[in-house]
Design a protein around this motif. Structure first.
Motif, PDB file in Angstrom:
ATOM      1  N   SER A  95      -2.184  -6.225   3.477  1.00 41.31           N
ATOM      2  CA  SER A  95      -3.066  -7.252   4.045  1.00 41.31           C
ATOM      3  C   SER A  95      -3.955  -7.875   2.976  1.00 41.31           C
ATOM      4  CB  SER A  95      -3.917  -6.653   5.166  1.00 41.31           C
ATOM      5  OG  SER A  95      -3.073  -6.228   6.210  1.00 41.31           O
ATOM      6  N   LYS A 107      -6.526  -8.783   8.706  1.00 40.12           N
ATOM      7  CA  LYS A 107      -7.529  -7.722   8.577  1.00 40.12           C
ATOM      8  C   LYS A 107      -7.155  -6.709   7.505  1.00 40.12           C
ATOM      9  CE  LYS A 107      -9.674  -6.388  12.870  1.00 40.12           C
ATOM     10  NZ  LYS A 107      -9.267  -5.524  13.961  1.00 40.12           N
ATOM     11  N   SER A 114      -4.590  -1.097  10.656  1.00 36.45           N
ATOM     12  CA  SER A 114      -5.496  -2.220  10.914  1.00 36.45           C
ATOM     13  C   SER A 114      -4.690  -3.496  11.193  1.00 36.45           C
ATOM     14  CB  SER A 114      -6.453  -2.422   9.747  1.00 36.45           C
ATOM     15  OG  SER A 114      -5.769  -2.395   8.532  1.00 36.45           O
ATOM     16  N   THR A 115      -3.425  -3.544  10.752  1.00 35.60           N
ATOM     17  CA  THR A 115      -2.588  -4.703  11.047  1.00 35.60           C
ATOM     18  C   THR A 115      -1.666  -4.356  12.208  1.00 35.60           C
ATOM     19  OG1 THR A 115      -2.621  -5.223   8.706  1.00 35.60           O
ATOM     20  CG2 THR A 115      -1.026  -6.415  10.047  1.00 35.60           C
ATOM     21  N   ASP A 134       2.484 -10.832   6.533  1.00 39.83           N
ATOM     22  CA  ASP A 134       1.948  -9.472   6.511  1.00 39.83           C
ATOM     23  C   ASP A 134       2.446  -8.765   7.770  1.00 39.83           C
ATOM     24  OD1 ASP A 134       0.377  -7.241   6.020  1.00 39.83           O
ATOM     25  OD2 ASP A 134      -1.442  -8.140   6.870  1.00 39.83           O
TER      26      ASP A 134
END
Ligand code: GDP
Ligand code: MG
Length: 333
Positions: A95, A107, A114-115, A134
Motif C-alpha cells: 500500500s 490505507k 489494512s487493505t 494494490d
C-alpha cells in the motif's frame, strides 16, 4: 468421455480431482477446456465442463464474498498503458508503494489486513500512465474471488517481498499458491504468440524495506536465487529510495512501446511528442492505425515515418512495417 483426448487432458483431469482449493479446481478445468480437441464429438463434454466451471466460480463468490455472488470479480476497469498488480503478504509495503508511486489513497497500516479491497492508482512513467493496483493478500478469504478475477486481468505482477521477514519463504509460498490457482509466472521474454495471457504472468520481484539493517544481505540472497528468472529490484518505500528503477522495469516487463501520430497537415517542426498510443512490442503500422480508429485501418494506404524503425527521416512505409518505441507516424489514406 471420448477416448481420443490427449494425455495432457488426463493430467489436467487428475489435477482437477486432486485440487484441494476451488481456485485449483477452476484452474484445472480451464486447462481441460483449452486442451480439449475442437470437434463435434467433444461438444457435450465441453458444455459439462463449462457448467461445472461456472458453478465453481459461483461457489468461489459465495465462499469468499458471503453475499451470494453479488461481488463482481472482474469489475475494476482497465485504464492506461497496462495493468500492474502488486501482490504479496500483508505488511510488506504494497500500500505504501502504491500510494507513493501513484498518489492513490490506499490505507497503509502497521496492522494486518489494512487493505481489504483492490485499490487502483495511475502510475506516471515517461509520458504515459500505467494502472497500478494494490491488493489484499491472497490468503484473505473474504476477497479471494475479486482478487482472482483481478489477477487474471493483470498484464504483469509485481511481487512485493519484505526483506526483514524471510523473503525467500515468502516468495516460495506465494508462488506455489499462485501456481495452485493456475498462474504461471514468467520472465516477460518467455512470452510467445501462443501464451495464454489470462494465466501466464510476467513477474517482477520487488524487495522492500531496504532501509532496515540486515536488508541488504537478504536482498543478495533473493537476487542470487531469482535474478536469473525474474527482474529483482530493491527499494525502500519509506525512504522513497529505489523506486526510480521500478518504472523502467515495469515498462520493459509490460513489453509495450509508444507511438506518436502526427496529422499530415501538421508541420514536423511544430510537432510535439505527446499522448502516444501504446502498443505491444512487435506491432506494425496497421496495428497503430487500428488503435487510432478502426475505419482508419481499412482505408490506410501508407504511413510516413520518423524514428528508429525507419531507414531515414520521413520514410514512406507500408502497413506491415514494424514500429519501434518513440516512432512518429503520419497515416495516409
Ligand atoms: N521501514 C520501512 N517500513 C515500511 C516500508 N514500506 C512499508 N513500511 C511499513 O510497513 C507497514 C505495512 O505497510 P503497508 O503498505 O500497509 O503494507 P501492505 O500490507 O503490504 O499493504 C507500514 O507500517 C509501513 O509504514 C519501508 O520501505 N521501510
Ligand atoms: Mg495494504
Amino acid at each position: 468421455m471420448p477416448t481420443n483426448v490427449p494425455p495432457q487432458y488426463r493430467e489436467a483431469e487428475q489435477r482437477f480431482r486432486d485440487a484441494s482449493s476451488i481456485q485449483g479446481k477452476i484452474a484445472a478445468l480451464q486447462e481441460m477446456l483449452q486442451i480439449m480437441p475442437k470437434h463435434k464429438g467433444t461438444d457435450h463434454l465441453k458444455a459439462q465442463l463449462r457448467s461445472r466451471l461456472s458453478k465453481l466460480m459461483g461457489d468461489l463468490e459465495t465462499s469468499s464474498g458471503g453475499k451470494g455472488g453479488r461481488t463482481e470479480p472482474f469489475s475494476l476497469p482497465k485504464e492506461g498503458a497496462g495493468r500492474v498488480t502488486l501482490i504479496g503478504d500483508t505488511n510488506v509495503g504494497k500500500s505504501l508503494i502504491t500510494s507513493s508511486a501513484t498518489g492513490a489513497r490506499t490505507k497503509v497500516g502497521a496492522y494486518e489486513l489494512s487493505t481489504q479491497e483492490p485499490v487502483p492508482g495511475m502510475y506516471p512513467y515517461l509520458d504515459i500512465y500505467i494502472q497500478m493496483v494494490d491488493t489484499p493478500p491472497i490468503t484473505n478469504k473474504s476477497t479471494q474471488s475479486r482478487l482472482y478475477g483481478l489477477l487474471r486481468t493483470s498484464d504483469i505482477f509485481v511481487f512485493v517481498a519484505d526483506l526483514t521477514n524471510n523473503p525467500i519463504p515468502q516468495i516460495e509460498n506465494y508462488f506455489s499458491e499462485l501456481s495452485e490457482w493456475g498462474f504461471n509466472l514468467i520472465n516477460h521474454s518467455e512470452k510467445t504468440e501462443k501464451t495464454d495471457l489470462m494465466v501466464t504472468k510476467p513477474t517482477i520481484i520487488l524487495c522492500n524495506k531496504a532501509d532496515i539493517p540486515g536488508a541488504l544481505d537478504e536482498y543478495q540472497n533473493v537476487e542470487q536465487k531469482y535474478s536469473s528468472i525474474f527482474p529483482v529490484i530493491m527499494v525502500s518505500a519509506k525512504d522513497e529510495v529505489g523506486l526510480d528503477d521500478l518504472g523502467p522495469t515495469i515498462f520493459k516487463t509490460l513489453d509495450i512501446m509508444r507511438i506518436y501520430t502526427k496529422s499530415p497537415r501538421e508541420k514536423l517542426s511544430d510537432f510535439k511528442k505527446k499522448d502516444p498510443i501504446v502498443l505491444p512490442i512487435g506491432s506494425t503500422v496497421i496495428d497503430a492505425a487500428t488503435q487510432v480508429h478502426k475505419d482508419l485501418s481499412k482505408k490506410l494506404k501508407y504511413a510516413v515515418l520518423w524514428g528508429e524503425s525507419g531507414k531515414f527521416k520521413g520514410q514512406r512505409v507500408g502497413r506491415g512495417h514494424g514500429l519501434i518505441d518513440g516512432d512518429i507516424i503520419e497515416i495516409h489514406n
